[in-house]
Design a protein around this motif. Sequence first.
Motif, mmCIF file in Angstrom:
data_model
loop_
_atom_site.group_PDB
_atom_site.id
_atom_site.type_symbol
_atom_site.label_atom_id
_atom_site.label_comp_id
_atom_site.label_asym_id
_atom_site.label_seq_id
_atom_site.Cartn_x
_atom_site.Cartn_y
_atom_site.Cartn_z
ATOM 1 N N PRO A 32 0.741 -1.178 0.011
ATOM 2 C CA PRO A 32 0.112 -0.024 0.179
ATOM 3 C C PRO A 32 0.836 1.444 -0.045
ATOM 4 O O PRO A 32 0.447 2.233 -0.177
ATOM 5 C CB PRO A 32 -0.743 -0.047 1.335
ATOM 6 N N ARG A 33 2.231 1.091 0.316
ATOM 7 C CA ARG A 33 3.078 2.312 0.306
ATOM 8 C C ARG A 33 4.259 1.853 0.054
ATOM 9 O O ARG A 33 4.955 0.698 0.795
ATOM 10 C CB ARG A 33 2.931 2.857 1.751
ATOM 11 N N ALA A 34 4.978 2.182 -0.843
ATOM 12 C CA ALA A 34 6.481 1.861 -1.123
ATOM 13 C C ALA A 34 7.545 2.870 -0.540
ATOM 14 O O ALA A 34 7.499 3.829 -1.092
ATOM 15 C CB ALA A 34 6.615 1.311 -2.692
ATOM 16 N N GLU A 35 8.581 2.235 0.218
ATOM 17 C CA GLU A 35 9.483 3.052 0.539
ATOM 18 C C GLU A 35 10.817 3.300 -0.378
ATOM 19 O O GLU A 35 11.289 2.361 -0.671
ATOM 20 C CB GLU A 35 9.881 2.690 1.923
ATOM 21 N N VAL A 36 10.903 4.208 -0.909
ATOM 22 C CA VAL A 36 11.967 4.575 -2.112
ATOM 23 C C VAL A 36 13.180 5.090 -1.460
ATOM 24 O O VAL A 36 12.965 6.052 -0.702
ATOM 25 C CB VAL A 36 11.423 5.227 -3.112
ATOM 26 N N HIS A 37 14.377 4.047 -1.563
ATOM 27 C CA HIS A 37 15.723 4.705 -1.190
ATOM 28 C C HIS A 37 16.520 5.168 -2.219
ATOM 29 O O HIS A 37 16.854 4.406 -3.152
ATOM 30 C CB HIS A 37 16.387 3.603 -0.296
ATOM 31 N N ALA A 38 16.973 6.456 -2.261
ATOM 32 C CA ALA A 38 17.830 7.235 -3.200
ATOM 33 C C ALA A 38 19.033 6.086 -3.581
ATOM 34 O O ALA A 38 19.710 5.638 -2.613
ATOM 35 C CB ALA A 38 18.181 8.373 -2.966
ATOM 36 N N HIS A 39 19.166 5.847 -4.723
ATOM 37 C CA HIS A 39 20.429 5.093 -5.301
ATOM 38 C C HIS A 39 20.404 3.568 -4.833
ATOM 39 O O HIS A 39 21.351 2.887 -5.199
ATOM 40 C CB HIS A 39 21.759 5.760 -4.931
ATOM 41 N N LEU A 40 19.436 3.037 -4.198
ATOM 42 C CA LEU A 40 19.464 1.638 -3.694
ATOM 43 C C LEU A 40 18.089 0.782 -4.195
ATOM 44 O O LEU A 40 18.324 -0.243 -4.374
ATOM 45 C CB LEU A 40 19.329 1.706 -2.018
ATOM 46 N N GLY A 41 16.808 1.361 -4.265
ATOM 47 C CA GLY A 41 15.636 0.778 -4.984
ATOM 48 C C GLY A 41 14.689 0.944 -3.760
ATOM 49 O O GLY A 41 14.438 1.770 -2.937
ATOM 50 N N LEU A 42 13.596 -0.028 -4.062
ATOM 51 C CA LEU A 42 12.420 -0.323 -3.189
ATOM 52 C C LEU A 42 12.992 -1.100 -1.878
ATOM 53 O O LEU A 42 13.373 -2.117 -1.973
ATOM 54 C CB LEU A 42 11.232 -0.617 -3.811
ATOM 55 N N ALA A 43 12.433 -0.694 -0.640
ATOM 56 C CA ALA A 43 12.729 -1.363 0.516
ATOM 57 C C ALA A 43 12.067 -2.631 0.336
ATOM 58 O O ALA A 43 10.863 -2.861 -0.064
ATOM 59 C CB ALA A 43 12.377 -0.614 1.762
ATOM 60 N N GLY A 44 12.725 -3.933 0.552
ATOM 61 C CA GLY A 44 11.893 -5.145 0.608
ATOM 62 C C GLY A 44 12.374 -5.804 -0.806
ATOM 63 O O GLY A 44 11.720 -7.166 -0.659
ATOM 64 N N ASP A 45 12.505 -5.104 -1.885
ATOM 65 C CA ASP A 45 12.674 -5.719 -3.032
ATOM 66 C C ASP A 45 14.288 -6.598 -3.381
ATOM 67 O O ASP A 45 14.866 -6.034 -2.802
ATOM 68 C CB ASP A 45 12.349 -4.778 -4.170
ATOM 69 N N ARG A 46 14.138 -7.488 -4.086
ATOM 70 C CA ARG A 46 15.087 -8.303 -4.364
ATOM 71 C C ARG A 46 16.437 -7.543 -4.785
ATOM 72 O O ARG A 46 17.588 -7.727 -4.798
ATOM 73 C CB ARG A 46 15.066 -9.557 -5.121
ATOM 74 N N TYR A 47 16.266 -6.530 -5.602
ATOM 75 C CA TYR A 47 17.281 -5.576 -6.199
ATOM 76 C C TYR A 47 17.871 -4.488 -5.290
ATOM 77 O O TYR A 47 18.613 -3.807 -5.477
ATOM 78 C CB TYR A 47 16.726 -4.927 -7.579
ATOM 79 N N HIS A 48 16.997 -4.169 -4.127
ATOM 80 C CA HIS A 48 17.582 -3.262 -3.336
ATOM 81 C C HIS A 48 18.889 -3.351 -2.821
ATOM 82 O O HIS A 48 19.244 -4.494 -2.395
ATOM 83 C CB HIS A 48 16.499 -3.117 -2.039
ATOM 84 N N ASN A 49 19.631 -2.180 -3.036
ATOM 85 C CA ASN A 49 21.015 -2.365 -2.373
ATOM 86 C C ASN A 49 21.773 -3.227 -3.081
ATOM 87 O O ASN A 49 22.928 -3.862 -2.176
ATOM 88 C CB ASN A 49 21.158 -2.318 -0.863
ATOM 89 N N ARG A 50 21.549 -3.617 -4.365
ATOM 90 C CA ARG A 50 22.459 -4.611 -5.058
ATOM 91 C C ARG A 50 23.448 -3.980 -5.750
ATOM 92 O O ARG A 50 22.783 -3.419 -6.670
ATOM 93 C CB ARG A 50 21.722 -5.616 -5.651
ATOM 94 N N GLU A 51 24.688 -4.086 -5.542
ATOM 95 C CA GLU A 51 25.650 -3.269 -6.371
ATOM 96 C C GLU A 51 25.312 -3.438 -7.787
ATOM 97 O O GLU A 51 25.737 -2.502 -8.696
ATOM 98 C CB GLU A 51 27.086 -3.862 -6.001
#
Length: 169
Positions: A32-51
């Motif tokens: 219902p709400r996605a948290e977007v992190h600059a230069h990292l992606g969406l919190a909880g997603d498989r690609y979040h903070n993957r170099e």
Amino acid sequence: MRVEALLVSPVHAYEGRPTEPPRPDPTPLSVPRAEVHAHLGLAGDRYHNREAHRQASVTVFSADALDEVAVELGLPHLPVEKTRRNIILRGFPVDDLAATREREGAVFTLDTGSGPIRFQAHRPAHPCRWMDTQLAPGAFKALRGRGGVRCAPLDSGFLTPGPATLLVP
């Protein structure tokens, strides 16, 4: 324009051969709400903070394109969550944002009411052969050129489904 859905996929389920079943828990979570992190992606997603995915951590996709594919395949509906894209938009030509040989990908701003978030569009999100087994036979070919765009978020913030504003300066 509106955000139809926000999906996070904690597991990279479509690995291996499409003739084999996907890995366990292949269904993304509709949030219902996605948290977007600059230069990292969406919190909880498989690609979040993957170099390896910093320039492609978020995939934006057009629900309109999926509707067109359903019509072409003679189907009433295709489940958008099976595309495993993150931000599903309706009413905007998403694939036009991608980089081409002639130009850089667009920097665009998406605002669902919690403040604008800038994204840098990079490459097209090419469909994979899994689309033939997860959506419908023929979906892989039908989605070519309209599989969405891989992006990097430039700002942090929150997105919610519903009416939205998308600006391309």
